[in-house]
Write a protein that holds these residues in place. Structure first.
Motif, PDB file in Angstrom:
ATOM      1  N   LEU A 122      58.799 -23.350  38.042  1.00 18.37           N
ATOM      2  CA  LEU A 122      58.675 -23.164  39.353  1.00 18.37           C
ATOM      3  C   LEU A 122      56.915 -23.515  38.572  1.00 18.37           C
ATOM      4  O   LEU A 122      56.380 -23.383  39.634  1.00 18.37           O
ATOM      5  CB  LEU A 122      58.988 -21.575  39.984  1.00 18.37           C
ATOM      6  CG  LEU A 122      59.804 -21.606  40.915  1.00 18.37           C
ATOM      7  CD1 LEU A 122      59.170 -20.125  41.598  1.00 18.37           C
ATOM      8  CD2 LEU A 122      58.919 -22.542  42.488  1.00 18.37           C
ATOM      9  N   LEU A 135      54.304 -20.420  38.139  1.00 19.98           N
ATOM     10  CA  LEU A 135      53.924 -20.035  37.808  1.00 19.98           C
ATOM     11  C   LEU A 135      53.028 -19.724  37.131  1.00 19.98           C
ATOM     12  O   LEU A 135      53.445 -19.241  36.276  1.00 19.98           O
ATOM     13  CB  LEU A 135      54.293 -18.574  39.203  1.00 19.98           C
ATOM     14  CG  LEU A 135      55.138 -18.807  40.285  1.00 19.98           C
ATOM     15  CD1 LEU A 135      56.220 -17.494  40.409  1.00 19.98           C
ATOM     16  CD2 LEU A 135      54.515 -18.638  41.234  1.00 19.98           C
ATOM     17  N   ASP A 136      51.486 -20.074  38.203  1.00 17.40           N
ATOM     18  CA  ASP A 136      50.317 -19.322  36.784  1.00 17.40           C
ATOM     19  C   ASP A 136      50.120 -18.018  36.349  1.00 17.40           C
ATOM     20  O   ASP A 136      49.923 -18.213  34.861  1.00 17.40           O
ATOM     21  CB  ASP A 136      49.625 -20.488  37.152  1.00 17.40           C
ATOM     22  CG  ASP A 136      48.754 -21.838  36.899  1.00 17.40           C
ATOM     23  OD1 ASP A 136      50.300 -23.004  36.501  1.00 17.40           O
ATOM     24  OD2 ASP A 136      48.971 -22.411  38.216  1.00 17.40           O
ATOM     25  N   THR A 137      49.808 -17.371  37.586  1.00 13.97           N
ATOM     26  CA  THR A 137      49.843 -16.142  36.522  1.00 13.97           C
ATOM     27  C   THR A 137      50.480 -15.249  36.186  1.00 13.97           C
ATOM     28  O   THR A 137      51.995 -15.036  36.924  1.00 13.97           O
ATOM     29  CB  THR A 137      49.235 -15.362  37.737  1.00 13.97           C
ATOM     30  OG1 THR A 137      49.857 -15.527  38.832  1.00 13.97           O
ATOM     31  CG2 THR A 137      47.509 -16.151  38.474  1.00 13.97           C
ATOM     32  N   VAL A 138      50.636 -13.955  35.629  1.00 15.08           N
ATOM     33  CA  VAL A 138      51.180 -12.871  35.153  1.00 15.08           C
ATOM     34  C   VAL A 138      52.171 -11.976  36.045  1.00 15.08           C
ATOM     35  O   VAL A 138      52.324 -11.782  36.770  1.00 15.08           O
ATOM     36  CB  VAL A 138      50.846 -11.657  34.011  1.00 15.08           C
ATOM     37  CG1 VAL A 138      49.984 -11.224  34.339  1.00 15.08           C
ATOM     38  CG2 VAL A 138      52.217 -11.778  33.033  1.00 15.08           C
ATOM     39  N   LEU A 139      50.634 -11.979  36.324  1.00 16.15           N
ATOM     40  CA  LEU A 139      50.858 -11.352  38.404  1.00 16.15           C
ATOM     41  C   LEU A 139      52.001 -12.254  39.180  1.00 16.15           C
ATOM     42  O   LEU A 139      52.780 -10.924  39.288  1.00 16.15           O
ATOM     43  CB  LEU A 139      49.310 -11.544  39.510  1.00 16.15           C
ATOM     44  CG  LEU A 139      47.946 -10.929  38.858  1.00 16.15           C
ATOM     45  CD1 LEU A 139      47.205 -11.120  39.974  1.00 16.15           C
ATOM     46  CD2 LEU A 139      48.249  -9.413  38.634  1.00 16.15           C
ATOM     47  N   ALA A 140      52.073 -13.086  39.373  1.00 16.49           N
ATOM     48  CA  ALA A 140      53.066 -13.932  39.997  1.00 16.49           C
ATOM     49  C   ALA A 140      54.977 -13.712  39.491  1.00 16.49           C
ATOM     50  O   ALA A 140      55.779 -12.825  39.945  1.00 16.49           O
ATOM     51  CB  ALA A 140      53.103 -15.471  40.850  1.00 16.49           C
ATOM     52  N   ARG A 141      53.956 -14.029  38.031  1.00 16.12           N
ATOM     53  CA  ARG A 141      55.553 -13.365  37.609  1.00 16.12           C
ATOM     54  C   ARG A 141      56.360 -12.232  37.428  1.00 16.12           C
ATOM     55  O   ARG A 141      57.320 -11.844  37.831  1.00 16.12           O
ATOM     56  CB  ARG A 141      55.734 -14.517  35.807  1.00 16.12           C
ATOM     57  CG  ARG A 141      55.014 -15.981  35.767  1.00 16.12           C
ATOM     58  CD  ARG A 141      55.795 -16.371  34.748  1.00 16.12           C
ATOM     59  NE  ARG A 141      54.205 -15.843  33.573  1.00 16.12           N
ATOM     60  CZ  ARG A 141      53.239 -15.948  33.364  1.00 16.12           C
ATOM     61  NH1 ARG A 141      52.575 -17.899  34.371  1.00 16.12           N
ATOM     62  NH2 ARG A 141      52.929 -15.852  32.557  1.00 16.12           N
ATOM     63  N   LEU A 155      57.520 -11.389  41.017  1.00 16.45           N
ATOM     64  CA  LEU A 155      58.821 -11.424  41.811  1.00 16.45           C
ATOM     65  C   LEU A 155      59.726 -11.497  41.000  1.00 16.45           C
ATOM     66  O   LEU A 155      61.268 -10.813  41.707  1.00 16.45           O
ATOM     67  CB  LEU A 155      58.873 -13.494  40.466  1.00 16.45           C
ATOM     68  CG  LEU A 155      60.014 -14.211  40.991  1.00 16.45           C
ATOM     69  CD1 LEU A 155      59.334 -15.312  40.788  1.00 16.45           C
ATOM     70  CD2 LEU A 155      60.580 -13.852  39.407  1.00 16.45           C
ATOM     71  N   VAL A 190      51.774 -14.067  46.200  1.00 18.23           N
ATOM     72  CA  VAL A 190      51.458 -13.098  45.200  1.00 18.23           C
ATOM     73  C   VAL A 190      50.228 -14.266  44.097  1.00 18.23           C
ATOM     74  O   VAL A 190      49.037 -14.283  44.896  1.00 18.23           O
ATOM     75  CB  VAL A 190      51.274 -12.843  43.779  1.00 18.23           C
ATOM     76  CG1 VAL A 190      50.962 -12.068  43.098  1.00 18.23           C
ATOM     77  CG2 VAL A 190      52.469 -11.238  44.465  1.00 18.23           C
ATOM     78  N   PRO A 223      44.909 -13.250  34.904  1.00 23.22           N
ATOM     79  CA  PRO A 223      45.697 -13.028  33.688  1.00 23.22           C
ATOM     80  C   PRO A 223      46.927 -14.115  33.689  1.00 23.22           C
ATOM     81  O   PRO A 223      47.195 -14.970  34.366  1.00 23.22           O
ATOM     82  CB  PRO A 223      45.714 -11.781  35.046  1.00 23.22           C
ATOM     83  CG  PRO A 223      45.687 -12.320  36.364  1.00 23.22           C
ATOM     84  CD  PRO A 223      44.872 -13.914  36.354  1.00 23.22           C
TER      85      PRO A 223
END
Lengths: 231, 151
Positions: A174, A176-182, A185, B128, B150
């Motif tokens: 996928l 996903l660049d940010t630790v936020l999105a990962r 999830l 997000v 982040p």
């Protein structure tokens, strides 16, 4: 009521569960293949054994229930990483809350719709609707939408295992660049099992996951009474 | 933690591994005490608040007030979180109570869970990501510092 023999049998299952878990965790650390994960192998071995020997669940759970009783204190333990990383929550409350609202809506709508698609009985549908949130929340929310707490709990844990495997696989391609999105999830889709996976991948990802898991649980418990007439 | 190590008389000194074990055990005990308090609160005073939430709120509140030091529970919490998967095992085993249900509908249930979980993951991940981009752009327009990337 419980004879010494029953107590010994109960203790046997408790000790066997812990030993199997410890052994499989050791194996999994050396050979990190998903099929060797303790969450797959240990339940599989135990379920097969109980069914083959015709051991009733009550006999298995008579002492092993102490393990599931530890889920409560384990939930409280999330307070420490939340405290450590409170700046992340303060700074990024908007994307995280948005992700939780989207995730929970997709969870309920897709579950109800898919259950109808494959023709599952309504009782199961109602127990499954709240399954992507953590067990303690699901047990509260499930009866409010007309589901059964223990079937909901089983589906919660199966969801966690599925999420643990799917999450790692999805994040593989996928990007996903940010630790936020990962982290979100894992937290919204697979509650504490996903959070444990996220925590192992990266502590910060684990924190985001636990924050979104808690937000999801709270949101679902608050919304369940409102959702009930719609399902 | 450091202080007690220094002030302990030699006769009381254990091996570091044993001392660490006892400390973790005591800290898990403290977390269980918070959990019991939270369970009591949610049963008697706040019936709509699940004990898990109440427990997290109590622990956070005590730490914010400085009444509970992080070091008093950190090792115990780390242990509980590390071994949490073990605590889920008896819950899964409960499927043996419903052989007919899972025999008849097991595959359909698994199908729904796999597809729905994948959808939730995709939706949440992208939601997000999108909201974070918007937040970053908004902060930049505000003239604020949007350095907090982040990951």
């Amino acid at each position: 009521m419980a004879s010494p023999v029953d107590l010994l049998i109960g203790l046997f299952w408790l000790v066997l569960t812990v030993l199997l878990y410890a052994a499989m965790r050791h194996v999994h650390q050396r050979r990190p293949h998903f099929l060797l994960s303790p969450m797959i192998v240990v339940p599989a071995i135990l379920i097969a054994t109980l069914l083959l020997l015709r051991v009733p669940y009550a006999s298995y759970a008579s002492q092993s229930h102490w393990l599931s009783a530890m889920l409560g204190p384990a939930t409280v333990a999330f307070a420490i990483p939340i405290f450590d990383y409170r700046q992340i929550m303060r700074r990024h409350w908007l994307p995280l809350s948005f992700g939780v609202v989207v995730g929970m809506s997709v969870a309920v709508v897709s579950t109800v719709w898919l259950c109808r698609l494959v023709g599952l009985p309504e009782a199961i549908e109602r127990s499954m609707a709240v399954r992507s949130i953590s067990t303690p929340f699901a047990i509260i929310a499930a009866p409010q939408v007309g589901g059964q707490a223990d079937i909901a709990a089983i589906c919660v844990v199966i969801t966690g295992i599925v999420g643990m495997l799917l999450g790692e696989w999805l994040l593989g391609w996928l990007r996903l660049d940010t630790v936020l999105a990962r982290g979100a999830l894992f937290g919204t889709a697979a509650h504490a099992v996903g959070t444990a996976t996220a925590h192992r991948r990266d502590p910060e990802e684990g924190v985001i996951s636990s924050l979104t898991m808690i937000l999801s649980g709270v949101l679902m418990v608050l919304l369940a009474p409102l959702l009930a007439p719609l399902i | 933690m450091q202080l007690s190590r220094v002030s302990k008389p030699p006769a009381m000194s254990f091996s570091p591994a044993l001392r660490r074990f006892v400390r973790t055990l005591a800290q898990v005990g403290l977390i269980i005490a918070i959990w019991l308090l939270a369970t009591w609160l949610s049963q008697h005073l706040l019936p709509n608040v699940p004990p898990g939430i109440a427990g997290i709120a109590i622990a956070l509140g005590l730490m914010a007030l400085g009444l509970l030091r992080r070091e008093w529970v950190a090792d115990g919490a780390a242990w509980l979180l590390r071994e949490m998967l073990l605590f889920f095992v008896p819950v899964v085993i409960a499927v043996v109570q419903y052989p007919a249900l899972f025999h008849q509908h097991g595959l359909a249930i698994l199908f729904v869970i796999v597809v729905s979980t994948a959808l939730v993951m995709l939706a949440t991940g992208f939601a997000v990501d999108l909201a974070w981009r918007l937040e970053k752009r908004w902060l930049r327009r505000q003239g604020g510092d949007a350095d907090g990337e982040p990951g």
